[in-house]
Write a protein that holds these residues in place. Structure first.
Motif, PDB file in Angstrom:
ATOM      1  N   ASN A 553       0.802  -1.230   0.000  1.00 16.05           N
ATOM      2  CA  ASN A 553       0.000   0.000   0.000  1.00 16.05           C
ATOM      3  C   ASN A 553       0.833   1.277   0.000  1.00 16.05           C
ATOM      4  N   GLN A 554       2.013   1.260   0.628  1.00 12.66           N
ATOM      5  CA  GLN A 554       2.802   2.488   0.718  1.00 12.66           C
ATOM      6  C   GLN A 554       4.259   2.138   1.007  1.00 12.66           C
ATOM      7  N   VAL A 555       5.180   2.994   0.521  1.00 12.21           N
ATOM      8  CA  VAL A 555       6.607   2.843   0.799  1.00 12.21           C
ATOM      9  C   VAL A 555       7.123   4.139   1.403  1.00 12.21           C
ATOM     10  N   ALA A 556       8.230   4.032   2.171  1.00 11.69           N
ATOM     11  CA  ALA A 556       8.815   5.218   2.805  1.00 11.69           C
ATOM     12  C   ALA A 556      10.300   4.978   3.025  1.00 11.69           C
ATOM     13  N   PHE A 557      11.112   6.040   2.761  1.00  9.75           N
ATOM     14  CA  PHE A 557      12.542   6.025   3.051  1.00  9.75           C
ATOM     15  C   PHE A 557      12.777   6.590   4.446  1.00  9.75           C
ATOM     16  N   LEU A 563      17.223   2.576   4.484  1.00 18.29           N
ATOM     17  CA  LEU A 563      16.123   1.682   4.833  1.00 18.29           C
ATOM     18  C   LEU A 563      14.876   2.091   4.052  1.00 18.29           C
ATOM     19  N   VAL A 564      14.144   1.095   3.607  1.00 18.92           N
ATOM     20  CA  VAL A 564      12.876   1.321   2.925  1.00 18.92           C
ATOM     21  C   VAL A 564      11.821   0.478   3.622  1.00 18.92           C
ATOM     22  N   ALA A 565      10.751   1.124   4.088  1.00 21.14           N
ATOM     23  CA  ALA A 565       9.657   0.423   4.771  1.00 21.14           C
ATOM     24  C   ALA A 565       8.493   0.260   3.807  1.00 21.14           C
ATOM     25  N   GLU A 570      -0.648  -7.840   4.118  1.00 19.64           N
ATOM     26  CA  GLU A 570      -0.439  -9.121   4.783  1.00 19.64           C
ATOM     27  C   GLU A 570      -0.389  -8.957   6.285  1.00 19.64           C
ATOM     28  N   ALA A 571      -0.808  -7.781   6.805  1.00 19.82           N
ATOM     29  CA  ALA A 571      -0.794  -7.483   8.236  1.00 19.82           C
ATOM     30  C   ALA A 571       0.634  -7.424   8.763  1.00 19.82           C
ATOM     31  N   SER A 572       1.523  -6.805   8.003  1.00 24.41           N
ATOM     32  CA  SER A 572       2.910  -6.701   8.436  1.00 24.41           C
ATOM     33  C   SER A 572       3.550  -5.489   7.782  1.00 24.41           C
ATOM     34  N   VAL A 573       4.682  -5.065   8.385  1.00 24.81           N
ATOM     35  CA  VAL A 573       5.538  -4.016   7.829  1.00 24.81           C
ATOM     36  C   VAL A 573       6.852  -4.678   7.458  1.00 24.81           C
ATOM     37  N   LYS A 574       7.280  -4.481   6.214  1.00 22.04           N
ATOM     38  CA  LYS A 574       8.511  -5.097   5.728  1.00 22.04           C
ATOM     39  C   LYS A 574       9.563  -4.011   5.514  1.00 22.04           C
ATOM     40  N   VAL A 575      10.725  -4.202   6.129  1.00 14.62           N
ATOM     41  CA  VAL A 575      11.803  -3.211   6.097  1.00 14.62           C
ATOM     42  C   VAL A 575      12.972  -3.801   5.311  1.00 14.62           C
ATOM     43  N   LEU A 576      13.430  -3.072   4.291  1.00  7.01           N
ATOM     44  CA  LEU A 576      14.546  -3.498   3.453  1.00  7.01           C
ATOM     45  C   LEU A 576      15.774  -2.675   3.793  1.00  7.01           C
ATOM     46  N   CYS A 577      16.850  -3.345   4.150  1.00 10.48           N
ATOM     47  CA  CYS A 577      18.138  -2.692   4.380  1.00 10.48           C
ATOM     48  C   CYS A 577      18.925  -2.760   3.080  1.00 10.48           C
ATOM     49  N   LEU A 578      19.161  -1.603   2.446  1.00 12.91           N
ATOM     50  CA  LEU A 578      19.810  -1.585   1.139  1.00 12.91           C
ATOM     51  C   LEU A 578      21.281  -1.952   1.223  1.00 12.91           C
ATOM     52  N   ALA A 579      21.893  -1.737   2.382  1.00 13.22           N
ATOM     53  CA  ALA A 579      23.324  -2.010   2.498  1.00 13.22           C
ATOM     54  C   ALA A 579      23.618  -3.503   2.404  1.00 13.22           C
ATOM     55  N   VAL A 580      22.781  -4.319   3.026  1.00  8.79           N
ATOM     56  CA  VAL A 580      23.014  -5.770   3.047  1.00  8.79           C
ATOM     57  C   VAL A 580      21.990  -6.532   2.225  1.00  8.79           C
ATOM     58  N   GLY A 581      20.969  -5.846   1.730  1.00 10.36           N
ATOM     59  CA  GLY A 581      19.945  -6.511   0.930  1.00 10.36           C
ATOM     60  C   GLY A 581      19.057  -7.440   1.730  1.00 10.36           C
ATOM     61  N   GLN A 582      18.867  -7.148   3.015  1.00 13.85           N
ATOM     62  CA  GLN A 582      18.070  -8.013   3.890  1.00 13.85           C
ATOM     63  C   GLN A 582      16.667  -7.438   4.054  1.00 13.85           C
ATOM     64  N   HIS A 603      12.715   5.423  15.211  1.00  8.76           N
ATOM     65  CA  HIS A 603      11.284   5.126  15.344  1.00  8.76           C
ATOM     66  C   HIS A 603      10.654   4.926  13.965  1.00  8.76           C
ATOM     67  N   LEU A 604       9.640   4.076  13.958  1.00  5.12           N
ATOM     68  CA  LEU A 604       8.866   3.771  12.759  1.00  5.12           C
ATOM     69  C   LEU A 604       7.392   3.709  13.151  1.00  5.12           C
TER      70      LEU A 604
END
Length: 620
Positions: A553-557, A563-565, A570-582, A603-604
């Motif tokens: 539904n939405q992305v944020a830096f 970090l990209v949230a 799916e009832a969850s927040v997924k956080v991507l760490c660009l440095a390690v690709g996790q 904070h998020l």
């Protein structure tokens, strides 16, 4: 024969007891003439069962009498073996030794020829008769047991049918009573509503008469005020030797500001002026028309900012480029803000204040992280889709499904400007970093750039084939980014209303797109859960991650851009760490997450369809 009569009497007695067992203690009201239909069917079935039992009894009696006659004839004709008679007699009495001696001597004499079968004679008729009667007695007992079982089953079936009959009769009676009650209520309501029609008609006539009188009064007042104004202008021109010019009111795109009471006459005149000057005042995305109107631009129009060369000079450049801290986010608290789903989330540029809008048609500001409600705004007639603070923090803008964009002043605690022009629900809104322009995206396939100072639409951005789901300005520039349900992202030059570039690569509807703080990377997400990163300078895709199959539904830096949230259904927040690709998954309440925002470095915030906002804190 006595036993047969006893069995028949038992069967008839059982039938008689079943017939007298039908008792109905329930007192029913009279419903209709067809009430005993099911009872008649039950009685017919019972009579058929009893008749079949009686016929079986009569058949048994006839067969028994025939067997007796037949046996009487066979007594004189059948020659019974005497040895079988003695053997059976001795075996019945248990005289086994005598039986052995008898059989030995009997068969020995027969083998010698001393004794023949005819010499032994016949078995007495009494013995044969007794054997036949015993056999018939056993047969009758078996038939009697079968009849008793049949009677028991019939009785159980009868009881079951009686209960079903009583149940269906009561249900039918209840339904009829409810129907009669509803008919009475409907008649009473019709009569009640009919009594209001004359009153409503009278009130409508009074309202029309009052409105007519009010319009006449307003016309007379406006005419008198015009005469007074003309006389004052003539008087001043005579006194000072020049003619005073009355400033002309410019009418822009359909927008209203709360400046006081507006009567029906003023409203009608304002609408007439709008229709008259629609070609001059309304905005267009055609460059030729804009060039023609440039000389007739409203004096109150704001100037679009000039794009600086190179990277923009941010006020807090060090803060925006801080290195990424290590640690995972953990759920620290949950704040209940709205009664219905939270659809948008924004942060105050200078204070620890959070702005949320929801499906309850309200926007609320509350303190972070305590969650105390500071202010509540109402005025939209449909769900809120977007919200954003002015860079100065004194005002905010909201968009709604009622096709309007509203600007609110926090000091006045109310709406000061309503922007109308979209034909369908407005999906998002965003405030430019200079504070003079507001952008809106709508389901009608267009985006609009509004000038806050002149209160009109400067440009309408047309080019997307379907709904425009998000819009955002590149900080300190005249570039806008839109995402659409036609699976594309577009960059626009808002100074001319032209589309500069189109990003293609999503295979499903794009729900949101945003810049990072440096302005060199774009993140977007679509309805299949795919998130893509794009290079703003090279205009090429960098990374694609499938976080589906549920919609994103939405992305944020975050401020560092590392970090990209992602807010997932799916009832969850997924956080991507660009440095390690996790890609890490944050599990909160089991509800759809609509929006997500980073607050500082630690904070998020995420909000979902349950009206609550989750506060996530980075674990050190």
């Amino acid at each position: 024969m006595a036993e047969e009569e006893t069995a028949a009497a038992a069967v008839s007695g059982a039938a008689f007891s079943l017939q007298n067992d039908c008792k109905d203690d329930y007192q029913y009201e009279e419903v209709s003439t067809d009430d005993d239909f099911s009872l008649q069917e039950d009685d017919d079935d019972l009579s058929k069962v009893l008749q079949s039992i009686q016929e079986q009894t009569e058949d048994a009696q006839i067969s028994a009498s025939q067997s007796v006659l037949t046996s009487g004839k066979s007594v004189s004709e059948i020659r019974e073996a005497m040895d079988d008679f003695f053997c059976n007699f001795l075996d019945r009495l248990g005289m086994s030794r005598t039986l052995d001696c008898f059989q030995t001597e009997w068969y020995e004499l027969i083998e010698r020829g001393v004794l023949t079968v005819d010499d032994a004679g016949l078995v007495p008729d009494v013995y044969t008769r007794n054997q036949q009667l015993e056999t018939e007695n056993l047969s009758l007992k078996k038939d009697l047991e079968n009849y008793k079982c049949s009677v028991d089953k019939t009785e159980q079936a009868l009881l079951k049918m009686q209960k079903e009959r009583d149940f269906h009769r009561m249900h039918h009676k209840r339904v009829v009573q409810e129907k009669n009650r509803l008919i009475c209520d409907m008649k009473r309501l019709k009569a009640h509503y009919a009594s209001y029609e004359p009153v409503l008609k009278e009130l409508s006539e009074k309202y029309q008469n009052t409105l007519t009188q009010k319009m006449l009064t307003s016309l007379e007042r406006d005419k008198a005020m015009g005469q007074v104004t003309g006389l004052q202008a003539a008087l001043e021109s005579l006194e000072f030797g020049y003619t005073k010019q009355i400033p002309e009111t410019k009418v822009g795109h359909d927008c209203t500001r709360k400046k006081g009471f507006e009567g029906p006459t003023q409203k009608a005149l304002r609408e007439a002026r709008q229709q008259k000057f629609l070609v001059v005042a309304s905005s267009s995305c055609d460059p030729a028309e804009d060039a023609e109107k440039k000389g007739k631009r409203d004096l109150k129009d704001s100037e679009f900012p000039v794009d600086p060369e190179g990277t923009p000079d941010f006020e807090h450049a060090k803060e925006h480029t801080q290195p990424l801290k290590s640690g995972q986010y953990q759920l620290s608290s949950i704040v209940k803000v709205h009664d219905f789903a939270v659809s948008c989330l924004a942060l105050h540029p200078r204070k620890s204040i959070v702005l949320t809008g929801g499906d309850d048609r309200l926007w609320k500001t509350w303190g972070f992280p305590d969650g105390n409600i500071l202010m509540t705004g109402e005025g939209h007639t449909d769900w809120l889709s977007g919200c954003c603070f002015r860079p100065s923090g004194t005002q905010l803008v909201t968009s709604s499904g009622d096709t309007t964009v509203r600007i609110w002043d926090l000091s006045r605690r109310g709406c000061i400007l309503t922007l109308r022009g979209h034909s369908r629900a407005v999906q998002a809104c965003f405030w430019h970093s200079c504070g003079d322009f507001v952008a809106s995206a709508s389901m009608d396939g267009t985006s609009k750039i509004w000038d806050v100072n002149s209160e009109r639409c400067r440009y309408t951005l047309r080019g997307h084939k379907e709904s425009v789901n998000s819009i955002e300005f590149l900080p300190f520039s005249s570039t806008a980014l839109t995402s659409s349900a036609d699976k594309t992202l577009s960059l626009w030059d808002v100074r001319m209303g032209l589309r500069v570039y189109t990003f293609q690569g999503h295979v499903h509807s794009c729900n949101h797109a945003t810049f990072n703080k440096k302005g060199d990377t774009i993140a977007s997400c679509d309805s299949s859960g795919v998130m893509k990163l794009w290079d703003m300078r090279k205009l090429v895709p960098i990374l694609s991650i499938d976080a589906g199959p549920h919609p994103a539904n939405q992305v944020a830096f975050d401020r560092s851009g590392g970090l990209v949230a992602l807010a997932s259904s799916e009832a969850s927040v997924k956080v991507l760490c660009l440095a390690v690709g996790q890609l890490s998954v944050l599990q909160g309440p089991r509800v759809e997450v609509r929006c997500v925002r980073f607050h500082g470095q630690d904070h998020l915030l995420s909000a979902g369809t349950d009206g609550r906002v989750c506060l996530w804190t980075r674990a050190q």
